[in-house]
Design a protein around this motif. Sequence first.
Motif, mmCIF file in Angstrom:
data_model
loop_
_atom_site.group_PDB
_atom_site.id
_atom_site.type_symbol
_atom_site.label_atom_id
_atom_site.label_comp_id
_atom_site.label_asym_id
_atom_site.label_seq_id
_atom_site.Cartn_x
_atom_site.Cartn_y
_atom_site.Cartn_z
ATOM 1 N N LEU A 161 24.652 42.644 20.042
ATOM 2 C CA LEU A 161 23.348 43.726 18.866
ATOM 3 C C LEU A 161 22.763 44.223 20.139
ATOM 4 O O LEU A 161 21.690 43.317 20.475
ATOM 5 N N LEU B 45 18.749 46.076 20.556
ATOM 6 C CA LEU B 45 17.734 47.233 20.209
ATOM 7 C C LEU B 45 17.669 48.525 20.888
ATOM 8 O O LEU B 45 17.390 48.134 22.527
ATOM 9 N N VAL C 275 19.828 49.628 16.593
ATOM 10 C CA VAL C 275 20.426 48.350 17.255
ATOM 11 C C VAL C 275 21.944 49.037 17.100
ATOM 12 O O VAL C 275 22.435 49.620 15.970
#
Length: 79
Positions: free
Chosen positions: A34, A36, A41
């Motif tokens: 995941l 950013l 995200v």
Amino acid sequence: MHSCIDLLGREVSTYGCPYRARGVVVGETYNTFLILVGNRVVAVPKRLCRFYVYDLGLLVRGTYLVGYRDRRLFNCGAF
């Protein structure tokens, strides 16, 4: 060994895969990171990509990173 690298909190970019992303790794599942990117995200599959880790100057094959973070790092002696 590349499977012993912890990418959580590191700035990475994808390389050689259909998912283009550059940002900070904020989490991971068994099969995805995941990341950013800006204010969102995105989930990027580990197996399909290579990840360039900026602060280490390394290009890591995602297939080495498939699995749960805690188990992967425990097996390396990081915990």
